[in-house]
Write a protein that holds these residues in place. Structure first.
Motif, mmCIF file in Angstrom:
data_model
loop_
_atom_site.group_PDB
_atom_site.id
_atom_site.type_symbol
_atom_site.label_atom_id
_atom_site.label_comp_id
_atom_site.label_asym_id
_atom_site.label_seq_id
_atom_site.Cartn_x
_atom_site.Cartn_y
_atom_site.Cartn_z
ATOM 1 N N GLY A 60 0.790 -1.222 0.000
ATOM 2 C CA GLY A 60 0.000 0.000 0.000
ATOM 3 C C GLY A 60 0.821 1.270 0.000
ATOM 4 O O GLY A 60 1.961 1.324 -0.466
ATOM 5 N N ASP A 61 0.231 2.340 0.564
ATOM 6 C CA ASP A 61 0.809 3.674 0.474
ATOM 7 C C ASP A 61 2.085 3.844 1.291
ATOM 8 O O ASP A 61 2.787 4.833 1.127
ATOM 9 C CB ASP A 61 -0.218 4.715 0.930
ATOM 10 N N GLY A 62 2.370 2.922 2.192
ATOM 11 C CA GLY A 62 3.581 3.045 3.004
ATOM 12 C C GLY A 62 4.854 2.771 2.235
ATOM 13 O O GLY A 62 5.952 2.970 2.762
ATOM 14 N N VAL A 63 4.722 2.315 0.993
ATOM 15 C CA VAL A 63 5.896 1.976 0.170
ATOM 16 C C VAL A 63 5.793 2.699 -1.165
ATOM 17 O O VAL A 63 4.744 2.687 -1.815
ATOM 18 C CB VAL A 63 5.994 0.454 -0.055
ATOM 19 N N GLN A 64 6.876 3.341 -1.569
ATOM 20 C CA GLN A 64 6.971 3.990 -2.874
ATOM 21 C C GLN A 64 8.048 3.279 -3.677
ATOM 22 O O GLN A 64 9.155 3.044 -3.165
ATOM 23 C CB GLN A 64 7.320 5.476 -2.706
ATOM 24 N N LEU A 65 7.756 2.916 -4.928
ATOM 25 C CA LEU A 65 8.661 2.110 -5.746
ATOM 26 C C LEU A 65 9.014 2.844 -7.035
ATOM 27 O O LEU A 65 8.142 3.419 -7.693
ATOM 28 C CB LEU A 65 8.005 0.772 -6.086
ATOM 29 N N LEU A 66 10.298 2.806 -7.393
ATOM 30 C CA LEU A 66 10.785 3.424 -8.626
ATOM 31 C C LEU A 66 11.563 2.408 -9.444
ATOM 32 O O LEU A 66 12.331 1.609 -8.906
ATOM 33 C CB LEU A 66 11.697 4.616 -8.323
ATOM 34 N N ASN A 67 11.371 2.432 -10.750
ATOM 35 C CA ASN A 67 12.069 1.582 -11.725
ATOM 36 C C ASN A 67 11.609 0.130 -11.613
ATOM 37 O O ASN A 67 12.289 -0.709 -11.006
ATOM 38 C CB ASN A 67 13.594 1.644 -11.558
ATOM 39 N N HIS A 68 10.474 -0.193 -12.212
ATOM 40 C CA HIS A 68 9.995 -1.574 -12.196
ATOM 41 C C HIS A 68 11.002 -2.456 -12.939
ATOM 42 O O HIS A 68 11.265 -2.249 -14.123
ATOM 43 C CB HIS A 68 8.628 -1.670 -12.861
ATOM 44 N N PRO A 69 11.569 -3.468 -12.281
ATOM 45 C CA PRO A 69 12.689 -4.228 -12.878
ATOM 46 C C PRO A 69 12.363 -4.899 -14.202
ATOM 47 O O PRO A 69 13.238 -4.981 -15.078
ATOM 48 C CB PRO A 69 13.006 -5.274 -11.799
ATOM 49 N N THR A 70 11.155 -5.384 -14.369
ATOM 50 C CA THR A 70 10.831 -6.116 -15.590
ATOM 51 C C THR A 70 10.166 -5.242 -16.649
ATOM 52 O O THR A 70 9.857 -5.726 -17.734
ATOM 53 C CB THR A 70 9.928 -7.311 -15.270
ATOM 54 N N GLN A 71 9.953 -3.962 -16.344
ATOM 55 C CA GLN A 71 9.338 -3.062 -17.320
ATOM 56 C C GLN A 71 10.316 -2.028 -17.870
ATOM 57 O O GLN A 71 10.094 -1.470 -18.947
ATOM 58 C CB GLN A 71 8.131 -2.359 -16.696
ATOM 59 N N VAL A 72 11.384 -1.761 -17.133
ATOM 60 C CA VAL A 72 12.410 -0.828 -17.619
ATOM 61 C C VAL A 72 13.042 -1.371 -18.898
ATOM 62 O O VAL A 72 13.402 -2.549 -18.967
ATOM 63 C CB VAL A 72 13.483 -0.608 -16.539
ATOM 64 N N LYS A 73 13.170 -0.551 -19.894
ATOM 65 C CA LYS A 73 13.812 -0.958 -21.147
ATOM 66 C C LYS A 73 15.331 -0.912 -20.978
ATOM 67 O O LYS A 73 15.897 0.120 -20.615
ATOM 68 C CB LYS A 73 13.383 -0.059 -22.303
ATOM 69 N N GLN A 74 15.976 -2.033 -21.251
ATOM 70 C CA GLN A 74 17.436 -2.095 -21.197
ATOM 71 C C GLN A 74 18.026 -1.380 -22.421
ATOM 72 O O GLN A 74 17.308 -0.976 -23.339
ATOM 73 C CB GLN A 74 17.896 -3.540 -21.134
ATOM 74 N N ARG A 75 19.350 -1.230 -22.421
ATOM 75 C CA ARG A 75 20.012 -0.357 -23.393
ATOM 76 C C ARG A 75 19.622 -0.656 -24.837
ATOM 77 O O ARG A 75 19.204 0.243 -25.573
ATOM 78 C CB ARG A 75 21.528 -0.451 -23.236
ATOM 79 N N PHE A 76 19.751 -1.911 -25.268
ATOM 80 C CA PHE A 76 19.475 -2.208 -26.671
ATOM 81 C C PHE A 76 18.012 -1.944 -27.006
ATOM 82 O O PHE A 76 17.692 -1.291 -28.007
ATOM 83 C CB PHE A 76 19.828 -3.662 -26.990
ATOM 84 N N GLU A 77 17.112 -2.460 -26.172
ATOM 85 C CA GLU A 77 15.680 -2.270 -26.436
ATOM 86 C C GLU A 77 15.323 -0.793 -26.452
ATOM 87 O O GLU A 77 14.541 -0.348 -27.306
ATOM 88 C CB GLU A 77 14.850 -2.999 -25.377
ATOM 89 N N LEU A 78 15.902 -0.021 -25.540
ATOM 90 C CA LEU A 78 15.581 1.403 -25.489
ATOM 91 C C LEU A 78 16.052 2.121 -26.741
ATOM 92 O O LEU A 78 15.292 2.882 -27.364
ATOM 93 C CB LEU A 78 16.218 2.032 -24.248
ATOM 94 N N LEU A 79 17.313 1.895 -27.128
ATOM 95 C CA LEU A 79 17.845 2.606 -28.293
ATOM 96 C C LEU A 79 17.131 2.196 -29.578
ATOM 97 O O LEU A 79 16.869 3.030 -30.450
ATOM 98 C CB LEU A 79 19.347 2.367 -28.401
ATOM 99 N N ARG A 80 16.804 0.910 -29.697
ATOM 100 C CA ARG A 80 16.055 0.476 -30.878
ATOM 101 C C ARG A 80 14.662 1.114 -30.895
ATOM 102 O O ARG A 80 14.176 1.574 -31.950
ATOM 103 C CB ARG A 80 15.966 -1.049 -30.889
ATOM 104 N N THR A 81 14.020 1.191 -29.737
ATOM 105 C CA THR A 81 12.687 1.793 -29.649
ATOM 106 C C THR A 81 12.736 3.280 -29.974
ATOM 107 O O THR A 81 11.881 3.801 -30.711
ATOM 108 C CB THR A 81 12.090 1.579 -28.249
#
Length: 370
Positions: A71-92
């Protein structure tokens, strides 16, 4: 902040200019987090994702899901499986028309559409593996020489060069952080060579570069474009490195665990610029810092493979001790002590490993590596 154990990239900053914030930011190695039964409420930045293996990314995604249910007691940044890695990001970014250059994997069997190109690692943030290669035969020759020398090229990507010098003949590398919802210009590095690095001997600082950096840091001229880039990358915390070519930004990479220096790179002439960035960076971090609660979140850890490497066990035990001791103003000092212990552990490892091998059953004869 979750990182790999060997890359605590805010350590120098937290021990110096960021010391006042150090009690609120505790680097937590992923291997430690995967084994803990309880974690406190607060803000969790999943950093260093580009250095995680596939199974480790899956574990990090599982940990994210566990924390997200609290719940609200936790704030999360950078979802590990949704962040685009270098190759995928640059190609996108190229496919979407945001970048003018493309990238290629070696197993694609595609020849770059334009030259020159260079070869670099897909995960690491160190210097590129090649110089600028002018054509397809030069690229093929470089890759063959790398293979013949025993280097693994499977983790390499081919990148079309996209950069241009300014009116003085200097190349520029722009950088900006995203911390939560804030875009914070970091610096401009100037150099005579096409690969501009802050620690390189070609790093140029003079009145003209200082004026350009000052205008950049105070004006934040690329904020709108960078928000679109970070949204495409699904990154909430990280630093983007980019250039400006033909009036358009060209994104080179986004580092989810960027290094922040303890003092201004380039000397005291850049002190005011460094201080400007630090104030905004710390203010952004402070805005992420929830009111910490003594309530611990119960988490059932996933089963972990047994490690036969005693050095890894020693290292992990030390970092567990760091985490369990809790954040405090003496964090930097305790971390230095841990590193000293790790150096001593490496010194005694050969004899320890010999004893373990003699006791191990069944005994196995291993061939020596060439």
């Amino acid at each position: 902040m979750l990182t790999t154990a060997s890359h605590l990239c805010l350590e120098d900053f937290l021990a110096a200019r960021g010391a006042a914030f150090a009690p609120h930011l505790v680097p937590l190695p992923y291997a430690t987090a995967f084994r803990l039964h309880k974690l406190p409420q607060g803000t969790y930045i999943f950093a260093d994702l580009e250095r995680l293996s596939g199974p480790e990314l899956s574990q990090a995604g599982w940990l994210w899901d566990q924390l997200a249910r609290r719940g609200d007691g936790v704030q999360l940044l950078n979802h590990p499986t949704q962040v685009k890695q270098r190759f995928e990001l640059l190609r996108t970014l190229h496919t979407q028309g945001l970048n003018d250059f493309d990238v290629y994997r070696l197993d694609e069997q595609r020849v770059p559409a334009r030259f020159p190109v260079f070869v670099r690692s897909e995960q690491e943030h160190n210097a590129v593996a090649s110089g600028l290669l002018p054509d397809a035969p030069a690229l093929a020759d470089f890759l063959q020489r790398r293979r013949s020398a025993g280097h693994n090229v499977c983790g390499s990507i081919i990148t079309e060069f996209c950069g241009e010098p300014d009116e003085r003949g200097l190349y520029r590398r722009y950088a900006a952080f995203k911390v939560g919802q804030r875009i914070i210009p970091t610096d401009i590095f100037f150099g005579h060579g096409w690969e501009v690095r802050g620690m390189a001997r070609t790093f140029v600082v003079d009145e003209d570069t200082l004026a350009a950096e000052t205008a950049f840091l105070h004006g934040n001229p690329h904020e709108a474009e960078l928000r679109e880039v970070f949204a495409t990358a699904r990154i909430d915390y990280g630093r983007v490195d980019y250039g400006v070519v033909g009036g358009r930004i060209q994104v080179y990479e986004i580092n989810t665990n960027p290094y922040v220096a303890a003092s201004p790179l380039g000397g005291e002439r850049r002190a005011a610029l460094y201080e400007h960035f630090c104030r905004h960076f710390l203010d952004a971090l402070t805005s992420l810092n929830n009111q910490h609660s003594t309530l611990l979140l119960s988490i059932k850890p996933q089963p972990a493979e047994k490690r036969a490497d005693v050095r890894k066990w020693i290292k992990q035990t030390l970092y567990n001790a760091l985490w369990n001791s809790g954040p405090s103003h003496s964090y930097a000092q305790r971390l230095r002590h841990i590193r000293q212990l790790m150096v001593r552990a490496r010194q005694v490892m050969p004899s320890m490993q010999k004893r373990l091998v003699r006791r191990a059953e069944p005994k196995t004869v291993l061939e020596k590596m060439p």
